[in-house]
Design an enzyme around this catalytic site. Sequence first.
Site, PDB file in Angstrom:
ATOM      1  N   ILE A  91      -4.258 -14.214   8.145  1.00  0.00           N
ATOM      2  CA  ILE A  91      -3.681 -12.888   7.908  1.00  0.00           C
ATOM      3  C   ILE A  91      -4.084 -12.474   6.497  1.00  0.00           C
ATOM      4  O   ILE A  91      -3.564 -12.999   5.505  1.00  0.00           O
ATOM      5  CB  ILE A  91      -2.144 -12.866   8.026  1.00  0.00           C
ATOM      6  CG1 ILE A  91      -1.663 -13.331   9.409  1.00  0.00           C
ATOM      7  CG2 ILE A  91      -1.641 -11.426   7.766  1.00  0.00           C
ATOM      8  CD1 ILE A  91      -0.151 -13.311   9.577  1.00  0.00           C
ATOM      9  N   THR A  94      -1.128 -10.633   3.639  1.00  0.00           N
ATOM     10  CA  THR A  94       0.126 -11.278   4.053  1.00  0.00           C
ATOM     11  C   THR A  94       1.344 -10.547   3.502  1.00  0.00           C
ATOM     12  O   THR A  94       2.356 -10.392   4.200  1.00  0.00           O
ATOM     13  CB  THR A  94       0.151 -12.749   3.606  1.00  0.00           C
ATOM     14  OG1 THR A  94      -0.912 -13.465   4.263  1.00  0.00           O
ATOM     15  CG2 THR A  94       1.466 -13.411   3.934  1.00  0.00           C
TER      16      THR A  94
HETATM   17  C1  LIP Z   1      -4.906 -10.891  -0.206  1.00  0.00           C
HETATM   18  C2  LIP Z   1      -6.222 -10.227  -0.494  1.00  0.00           C
HETATM   19  C3  LIP Z   1      -6.036  -9.036  -1.424  1.00  0.00           C
HETATM   20  C4  LIP Z   1      -5.476  -9.522  -2.706  1.00  0.00           C
HETATM   21  C5  LIP Z   1      -4.168 -10.149  -2.437  1.00  0.00           C
HETATM   22  C6  LIP Z   1      -4.253 -11.314  -1.464  1.00  0.00           C
HETATM   23  P1  LIP Z   1      -3.945 -12.732   1.435  1.00  0.00           P
HETATM   24  O1  LIP Z   1      -5.139 -11.988   0.628  1.00  0.00           O
HETATM   25  O2  LIP Z   1      -6.807  -9.777   0.690  1.00  0.00           O
HETATM   26  O3  LIP Z   1      -7.256  -8.389  -1.677  1.00  0.00           O
HETATM   27  O4  LIP Z   1      -5.357  -8.463  -3.603  1.00  0.00           O
HETATM   28  O5  LIP Z   1      -3.690 -10.594  -3.661  1.00  0.00           O
HETATM   29  O6  LIP Z   1      -5.020 -12.350  -2.044  1.00  0.00           O
HETATM   30  O7  LIP Z   1      -3.298 -13.620   0.426  1.00  0.00           O
HETATM   31  O8  LIP Z   1      -3.002 -11.704   1.935  1.00  0.00           O
HETATM   32  O9  LIP Z   1      -4.620 -13.501   2.508  1.00  0.00           O
END
Ligand code: LIP
Length: 272
Positions: A91, A94
């Site tokens: 996901i 998240t």
């Molecule tokens: C998220 C990343 C997003 C970042 C968040 C988080 P996750 O991944 O897709 O770009 O800014 O801090 O790392 O943790 O939801 O898999």
Amino acid sequence: MESLDEYFDTALALVKTCGNLITEHVNGCKVFVKKSCDIDLVTETDKKVEQTLVEGLAKKYPSHKFIGEESVSDGAKCELTDAPTWIIDPIDGTLNFIHGFPHCCISVGLAINKECVAGIIYNPNLQQLFTAKKGQGAFLNDRQIHVSNIKELPAALVAFECGTSRDEAKCKVVYENFKLIVSKGHGMRSLGSAALNMAMVAMGGADANFEYGIHAWDIAAGDIIVREAGGVCIDPAGGPLDLLSRRVLCASTPELAEELSKNLVQFYPERD
Ligand code: LIP
């Protein structure tokens, strides 16, 4: 003889079976565990999706390797070899998933010889399925997509994130780049998912995306999808993208990528 198309079809079938695990929490998932800090979280759904994908792929392709967000223990180093490697974020977004903010997705990239050759980004809440295979174009559902032709920052809608770190030095760089984009760009957007930000670039809805602190699982699928849509994915300071550097810049055109790489304040997280 196994083929890229067969690898992709197997992964896509498994990804689609996981969609309901996410949509059953469309109004939010209030049971979660803190990881590195109070905005870096994980739920049982993250783990269940990753387990479904890894077990399904490993059963069919026992020689393949895996880099999955919830399988990599805290602080462990990721190893990317030339072997076919599935790079999985069960996901992505998240925090959005937990809040019921519908911009979260399953992101699955396949790297062979350390090059991303297939990607799937699936947001089941909004029924957005972004896909690409090397040399075969990029698609949103059944429609082929292409990046915009924006070449200059003043005309560019730029997506970027604060990330999941409250590190003071990192936050200082985020604020400085926020000011750069707001003052010099056409606008900024922040979906809360690196994969979906990259997908917006691939479909021409955004013109560039950059972020420091992401991991290989956030960007592997987006890398191939943006490139197959005609865009570029590089290191934010210029030069080739390094999946394990925890840095990414993608853009609709090389000219826009170069302008951003010359103007962004840089930050270098510890490598994965
Ligand atoms: C998220 C990343 C997003 C970042 C968040 C988080 P996750 O991944 O897709 O770009 O800014 O801090 O790392 O943790 O939801 O898999």
